[in-house]
Design an enzyme around this catalytic site. Structure first.
Site, PDB file in Angstrom:
ATOM      1  N   GLY A 146       0.818  -1.199   0.000  1.00 22.56           N
ATOM      2  CA  GLY A 146       0.000   0.000   0.000  1.00 22.56           C
ATOM      3  C   GLY A 146       0.851   1.248   0.000  1.00 22.56           C
ATOM      4  CB  ALA A 147      -0.072   4.815   0.181  1.00 22.55           C
ATOM      5  CB  VAL A 176      -1.722  -6.221   2.972  1.00 21.68           C
ATOM      6  CG1 VAL A 176      -2.878  -7.033   3.556  1.00 21.68           C
ATOM      7  CG2 VAL A 176      -2.077  -4.742   2.917  1.00 21.68           C
ATOM      8  CE  LYS A 210      -4.332  -1.792   4.969  1.00 20.14           C
ATOM      9  NZ  LYS A 210      -5.289  -0.722   4.554  1.00 20.14           N
ATOM     10  CG  ASP A 269      -9.118   4.523  -3.457  1.00 19.44           C
ATOM     11  OD1 ASP A 269      -9.003   4.678  -4.689  1.00 19.44           O
ATOM     12  OD2 ASP A 269      -8.257   3.959  -2.764  1.00 19.44           O
TER      13      ASP A 269
END
Length: 556
Positions: free
Chosen positions: A245-246, A250, A267, A359
């Site tokens: 992810g940013a 995960v 995460k 999103d």
């Protein structure tokens, strides 16, 4: 031989004994017993313990020879006739005060407000000052005097005022006042005095913690939402890496304390990346929204969350069927109809709760064991009441509404545009023919220059909705749905569940059965839908020739 008189109240003298019926400071009925040394009213203090002095027989007999005037010896102060003290007024009192100035242990009757003298022909009673009565003697007194001198030093008061204050309270325990709020006593720690008196809610989104132990800044910024736990992460064994992810990665994990085969998605977010991207408030909104809305049948909830010194941990349920377009490569008309209805119910629930998602894309849609949709990743969501607008530029370019690309204020209608893009991909297998660079060039803030080249360029002469490869795959009612969702003007767009229920595609549709997940999607999935799907061991491997991943932007 001299007489001793006990007591401590300055009582009445009668026939060589003291009458306790008359208290200290009260008038004496006998006119021959005046009170010497009046006390000033402004300087009266609580009455301490009284003592009685000894009157020599010789002095009393000499006083009888001289007009029956009583002499008053007071610890080094010369004796004075009683009528001289009482009749001279202020001048006599000043004279008596000057007599005792040269003696350190003398007590002036005119200057000492603590002294009360009751005189008669045989006895004189007076009270000692408070300081002389309460001050201890011996080593304790010397120790307290040394502490006072150290606390009153200019160097200590200038450099360490708090230490000087503590020393002063230690030297004077009797003067220490009881605190009104004992539980709010300021601890001795690295927290400054100004920060201690601040509110626990910080102005920059962070929060302060009033505690007797120092708290790291990287932990205090995420408190009190994320509890600090350095050992909880060791309960979970990492089995596979699911994606990036940013702010972190995960993983698929398993709880070692449970004797079941239940798997979870963990995460891991690095705090340094969150602080560099100014994402503290964004992360707090994500967890609070996912925790409150996780009970919805089409939304993945957050089961647990905590922090340690370097990372933030978010634990949620794991779904083995993976992402929507990784598992299914072809969608029938009924399957698309069902999935659009499930997403519309989830979006309507979020919007009514005052949340904008921003999103919605295929990577954030998972399939559970029964192939129902699950909405995940609320990293770009925020609280926004119905009818309000925001201007933050964030999301995925291929799913952004025109008003968001242009930089205009936008509301919940951008989520319905993203739903139209997903429905277009299910029906046709392609994105809508929208030139995002054309809208980005209309912005006044120059954000279009910062965005890299898009993976696909729209054809100017092509229609907005592309044609499917199979005409039976998209019915006429399905094309009507896309035209209502993909309206460039937000006010003309379909943007509520009530409007969706009234169109031709969903006439006489079983919405209650959709909410209760009673309609099984596997009834509409054919072998052709699963023909291009990957097996479970190759879900993370990209297919050769597949479309590149969507480019997401966390915000500017």
């Amino acid at each position: 031989m001299g007489n001793w008189f006990g007591g401590g109240t300055g009582g009445r003298v009668t026939s060589g004994c003291v009458d306790d019926s008359v208290g200290l400071g009260q008038s004496i009925p006998q006119p021959a017993a005046p009170v010497v040394g009046p006390v000033h009213p402004q300087q009266q203090q609580p009455q301490p313990r009284a003592t009685t002095t000894r009157i020599d027989r010789d002095a009393s007999e000499a006083a009888d020879d001289e007009d029956n005037v009583v002499g008053i010896p007071l610890h080094g102060v010369s004796s004075a006739p009683l009528d001289e003290l009482t009749s001279g007024g202020q001048d006599s009192q000043d004279k008596l005060a000057r007599r005792g100035d040269g003696v350190d242990s003398g007590i002036s009757l005119a200057r000492s407000p603590e002294l009360v003298v009751v005189a008669s022909r045989r006895a004189v009673s007076f009270q000692l000052p408070n300081d002389q009565r309460d001050e201890p003697v011996g080593p304790v007194r010397l120790y307290r005097q040394a502490i006072r001198r150290l606390a009153d030093s200019d160097w200590l008061q200038g450099r360490l005022p708090s230490v000087a204050h503590l020393l002063r309270e230690t030297a004077n325990p009797s003067r220490r006042r009881a605190r009104r709020h004992p539980s709010r006593t300021r601890p001795i720690s690295r927290i400054s005095r100004r920060r201690w008196h601040q509110s626990t809610v910080g102005s920059d989104g962070g929060q302060l913690l009033k505690t007797c132990w120092p708290v790291r800044q990287t932990e205090g910024l995420f408190l009190p939402l994320f509890p600090v736990d350095e050992r909880r992460q060791h309960r979970y064994d990492r089995e596979a890496h699911l994606g990036d992810g940013a702010f972190g990665q995960v993983y698929r994990v398993r709880d070692t304390t449970e004797h079941t085969d239940t798997q979870y998605a963990l995460k891991l977010l690095r705090k340094s990346n969150i602080l560099d991207g100014d994402g503290v408030r964004q992360l707090q909104d994500e967890v609070s929204i996912q925790r409150l809305c996780g009970h919805h049948p089409f939304i993945v909830g957050c089961l647990d969350f905590w922090q340690n010194r370097t990372h933030i941990f978010l634990l949620s349920s794991y779904y083995g069927n993976g992402e929507l377009f990784q598992r299914l490569k072809l969608f029938t008309a009924e399957l698309t109809r069902l999935y659009v209805a499930e997403l519309a119910i989830a979006l309507d629930f979020l919007h009514n709760a005052g949340i904008i998602y921003r999103d919605l894309k295929s990577e954030n849609l998972l399939l559970d064991d029964r192939f129902h949709l699950k909405l995940i990743d609320f990293g770009l969501s925020r609280w926004l009441s119905v009818g309000s607008y925001t201007r933050t530029f964030c999301g995925t370019v291929q799913y952004m509404a025109p008003e968001l690309l242009r930089g205009d204020p936008y509301g919940h209608a951008v989520d319905w545009w993203a739903l139209g893009v997903l429905a277009c991909r299910m029906y046709t297998g392609q994105y809508p023919n929208v030139d995002a660079m054309q809208y980005l060039s209309q912005r006044q803030d120059g954000i279009a220059v910062q965005i890299c080249k898009l993976p696909r360029v729209a054809t100017p002469s092509a229609p907005l909705i592309p044609e499917p490869s199979d005409p039976d795959q998209m019915p006429v009612a399905g094309r009507d749905l896309l035209q209502r969702l993909l309206q460039p003007v937000a006010k003309d767009r379909l943007r509520s569940l009530l409007q969706l229920q009234r169109i031709a595609l969903y006439q006489h549709y079983r919405w209650d059965a959709v909410r209760a997940t009673e309609i099984d999607p596997r009834e509409f999935i054919t072998d052709e839908c699963l023909g291009c799907a990957l097996d479970e061991e190759r879900l993370a491997v990209p297919v050769e020739g597949a479309e590149p991943n969507d480019e997401s932007f966390a915000g500017f």
